[in-house]
Design a protein around this motif. Structure first.
Motif, mmCIF file in Angstrom:
data_model
loop_
_atom_site.group_PDB
_atom_site.id
_atom_site.type_symbol
_atom_site.label_atom_id
_atom_site.label_comp_id
_atom_site.label_asym_id
_atom_site.label_seq_id
_atom_site.Cartn_x
_atom_site.Cartn_y
_atom_site.Cartn_z
ATOM 1 N N PHE A 139 11.415 8.763 94.112
ATOM 2 C CA PHE A 139 10.864 7.665 93.477
ATOM 3 C C PHE A 139 9.441 8.159 92.838
ATOM 4 O O PHE A 139 8.629 8.842 93.500
ATOM 5 C CB PHE A 139 10.524 6.580 94.335
ATOM 6 N N SER A 140 9.413 7.973 91.571
ATOM 7 C CA SER A 140 8.250 8.452 90.964
ATOM 8 C C SER A 140 7.102 7.465 90.715
ATOM 9 O O SER A 140 7.174 6.189 91.224
ATOM 10 C CB SER A 140 8.435 9.086 89.357
ATOM 11 N N GLU A 141 6.093 7.747 90.099
ATOM 12 C CA GLU A 141 4.793 6.982 90.037
ATOM 13 C C GLU A 141 5.180 5.542 89.117
ATOM 14 O O GLU A 141 4.824 4.607 89.154
ATOM 15 C CB GLU A 141 3.799 7.429 89.835
ATOM 16 N N GLU A 142 5.718 5.948 88.090
ATOM 17 C CA GLU A 142 6.148 5.387 86.713
ATOM 18 C C GLU A 142 7.670 4.945 86.466
ATOM 19 O O GLU A 142 8.239 5.812 86.933
ATOM 20 C CB GLU A 142 5.292 5.930 85.544
ATOM 21 N N ARG A 143 7.815 3.845 85.972
ATOM 22 C CA ARG A 143 9.121 3.633 85.753
ATOM 23 C C ARG A 143 9.643 4.633 84.613
ATOM 24 O O ARG A 143 8.988 4.846 83.904
ATOM 25 C CB ARG A 143 9.528 1.993 85.638
#
Lengths: 428, 349
Positions: B182-186
């Motif tokens: 999962f990253s910070e931004e979509r």
């Protein structure tokens, strides 16, 4: 074209004597809702349930998820060409029941409907676990054809969303967002020094239940064309497809297309976002050639400097993605691709079925083949026995203890190829 | 907390027994910890201890693979470990293969946490990187001072259940595995930011480097095929009976060049397939089905082609890496050019 989106925050949904929004709670008069969506001869029964984030509920097979909206000002109505006349939409004001959704389930149509868990590890992978959902359980008569079944349930979902959206007509929104796109020359006059960008929006049109509709037209039968971005927010594009659950764009995702919303964020600062080119993903080579030629032609015609191209589905449409990328890049226009991956359960395989060096800027929604174990939940809405046969499931997916082992491919919205989620994949 | 129990696997050289002349040393548990194991133990500190060092000569290991594996497995099991560390093997090929084999074995058989370390061009890397975590080292034991701390650091990370970062962050060999995070931004915002950088000509990092397909354009047609010298190259695994070069049935490490000047046709009596990726019945019954000697000889006699080159080339395509295939093709192409071959028929299965 200028559209005001009035968001009415919905924190809970309850059954009530009247369908209305009061203090951020949507009350639903169950009988009136069922009456509003009944009448299709193919459907034997309709029931309605409410599920909320954190509840121990699994819904499967999920067909579509739709956000309730109502047009309060400006031409046309929600879902033009389907539930409303074919007026061009995208102007004026639209109210949204933010945080609420309609979710359709019932006997499986094909193989490619999904799972939504409202709690547990599966809930992290689907954006729809964060919403209060009105679940419509529509069961067909025996012996109806798959496409009749799909059509009937699709319409029931839209009708339910429209019915609920009406409850927001006279409610003062909690916040209003304004989205505006001007005609091309005016837009260029306003930002003469900014690079011009557009969004190439690929729509799933492989046919046989893999379809998308634009103003009521089956998108298999369109040639690539232009939309103002705000048209999409009023339901110009709807899902009719039963593609793998993880990367199909549900109608909710079309209405809230994140590429459009995020391109608006830096519009007028970093670039001039001039519009949307929609295109399809037909299976015949001539159609693929024609459509990719036309996206490139339109991109050139608009004088673009850059595009974001999003795919829907995988495998066969990978070729459309790469053809679009290659031909648009050859016009000297910069491209960024949005896709997801099928790298195998071990993640060791090549992720896409086609490739080109011009695809050097790619954002991924993650590897759909990754497996996950979903524990048994207290309540089940729908039909769990389909788990072994849905795309992403396998023989033995549904275990004796009620837990499930599936690829995340089976989870609705898990690897969104329009970038709705935070997931990505990295090379280890 | 009790110290984690670590078994160390090394070869005869690092055990201080000797070099190539001692490469036939049989598997054994070292009576005292060899110097390298002592150094590693020191770096592991209070959290882990090396409870045994298993030693095996590289030649012995590779020449007695099955028996060596089972003997070593028993020795490791007896030590009741929480983890196994093999190497570092640097650029020693047979040692690298042994380290990879032992790590994979304990992962599969004992579900034991294990890893190794070697130079990125060690042949063990290609064979085991998908299944085995490998820390990058320099190409010779001169890099020991840098390698051992990296090994100890990784060991402690794994013991403590910490997240293992990307190959760049950890200095490990890229295993070629796509892992979801999962990253910070979509994704849509990541795409917008990437587009802004690309428009400005700034550097950006793609999330999925596209595989580059090596598409080879076809040469123009032969002008006069009746004068052309034709050769056959196959990935279908046809070899002289009993596979004299021992080409592997999968992941072939070599190709063969076989003289057919005395043959009018191929038959069950003289040729067979080494390929393990398809039902070999029909290729074995009539090897012409894969290397069409019979019709090519006919065409040669009828004057429809100039001549059939006296050798054919064969390897097994099954599971063979693209990198190896490219290497074989380069060698074969040189040989074909040196022998003035005009055209090649490539057959696959």
């Amino acid at each position: 074209m200028r559209l005001e989106i009035g968001n009415i925050n919905i924190q809970d949904i309850q059954f009530g004597d009247k369908t209305e929004v009061k203090n951020s709670i949507l009350y639903v008069e169950k009988e009136a809702l069922i009456n509003a969506i009944s009448g299709d001869d193919h459907i034997r029964s309709i029931d309605v349930e409410i599920v909320r984030p954190g509840e121990s509920v699994r819904i499967t097979p999920v067909k579509d998820v739709i956000e309730p909206r109502v047009k309060v000002d400006g031409p046309g109505g929600i879902f033009p060409g389907i539930l409303s006349k074919v007026d061009t939409v995208g102007e004026g004001r639209t109210h949204v029941l933010k945080g609420a959704a309609v979710m359709t389930t019932g006997k499986i149509v094909g193989f490619q409907e999904g799972i939504v868990d409202m709690t547990g590890p599966g809930a992290d992978f689907t954006p729809f676990s964060k919403l209060c959902n009105v679940v419509i359980i529509a069961e067909p008569h025996e012996g109806i054809k798959q496409h009749e079944h799909e059509y009937a349930v699709r319409l029931i979902g839209f009708k339910a969303a429209k019915f609920l959206g009406e409850a927001g007509r006279n409610v003062t929104p909690d916040d209003i967002e304004i989205y505006e796109t001007k005609p091309l020359f005016k837009s260029h006059e306003e930002f003469p020094d900014l690079p011009k960008v557009a969004y190439v929006y690929m729509l799933q049109t492989q046919g046989l239940l893999h379809d998308t509709y634009v103003y009521g037209v089956d998108a298999k039968k369109i040639v690539p064309t232009l939309l103002y971005p705000t048209e999409v927010m009023d339901g110009a594009i709807v899902s009719g497809n039963c593609v793998s659950a993880c990367d199909k764009n549900t109608t909710y995702i079309h209405l809230n297309n994140p590429v459009i919303h995020d391109l608006y964020k830096l519009h007028g600062k970093e670039y001039n976002f001039v519009g949307v080119i929609i295109t399809n993903e037909n299976v015949y080579l001539a159609d693929k050639e024609r459509s990719s030629n036309w996206t490139a032609k339109l991109a050139e015609y608009l004088g673009l400097d850059g595009v974001i191209i999003s795919e829907e589905g995988f495998g066969n449409p990978d070729t459309d993605l790469i053809m679009n990328c290659k031909k648009i890049s050859e016009k000297g226009i910069k491209t960024v691709l949005l896709t997801d991956e099928y790298a195998g359960r071990d993640g060791a395989s090549q992720s896409l079925a086609d490739s080109d060096p011009s695809g050097d800027a790619c954002v991924t929604g993650g590897n759909a083949n990754m497996t996950i174990i979903l524990p048994k939940l207290d309540r089940l809405i729908g039909h769990q026995e389909v788990i072994d046969v849905i795309a992403g499931g396998f023989d033995g997916s549904l275990r004796a203890d009620g837990s499930i082992e599936v690829e995340i491919q089976a989870i609705t919205g898990a690897t969104s190829e329009v970038g709705f989620n935070k997931m990505t994949a990295r090379m280890y | 907390m009790a110290k984690a129990r670590v078994v160390h696997y090394i070869n005869q050289f690092f055990a201080g027994i000797g070099g190539e002349e001692k490469a036939n040393v049989k598997p054994h548990v070292s009576v005292e910890l060899p110097v390298i194991s002592q150094q590693l133990a020191k770096l592991l500190g209070d959290e882990a201890e090396i409870v045994a060092t298993v030693v095996c000569g590289d030649s012995y290991f590779n020449e007695n693979l099955e028996s060596a594996k089972s003997e070593i497995l028993e020795m490791i099991k007896k030590a009741n470990p929480d983890m196994l560390i093999a190497g570092p093997a640097f650029n020693a090929g047979r040692y690298g293969m042994a380290c990879g084999t032992v790590v994979k074995m304990v992962q599969d058989e004992m579900d034991l946490k294990a890893f190794t370390a070697m130079y990125e061009e060690n042949p063990g890397v290609d064979v085991f990187k998908k299944d085995v975590l490998i820390i990058k080292t320099s190409d010779s034991a001169a890099g020991m001072r840098k390698a051992l701390p990296s090994v100890a650091k990784m060991a402690l990370k794994i013991i403590n259940g910490e997240n293992i970062g990307t190959p760049d962050e950890e200095g490990t060999i890229t295993r070629g595995l796509r892992v979801n995070v999962f990253s910070e931004e979509r994704g849509s915002m990541r795409a917008v930011n990437m587009l802004v950088k690309k428009l400005k000509g700034e550097s950006f990092t793609t999330e999925y480097p596209m595989p580059i397909f090596d598409r080879v354009a076809a040469k123009p047609a032969i002008k006069d095929i009746t004068k052309a010298k034709i050769a056959v190259v196959t990935s279908g695994g046809i070899v002289p009976k009993h596979n004299p070069d021992r080409i592997e049935s999968s992941s072939a490490s070599k190709y063969g060049r076989y003289d057919i000047s005395t043959f009018k046709t191929l038959s069950e009596a003289d040729h067979e397939t080494a390929h393990g990726g398809y039902d070999p019945t029909y290729a074995n019954l009539d090897p012409n089905r894969v290397v069409p000697m019979d019709v090519l000889r006919d065409l040669e006699h009828e004057g429809k082609i100039g001549s059939l080159f006296q050798y054919f080339y064969s390897t097994v395509g099954n599971g063979t890496s693209v990198a190896n295939s490219v290497k074989y093709a380069e060698d074969i192409a040189k040989d074909l050019l040196a022998n003035n071959v005009d055209a090649v028929i490539l057959t696959s299965t």
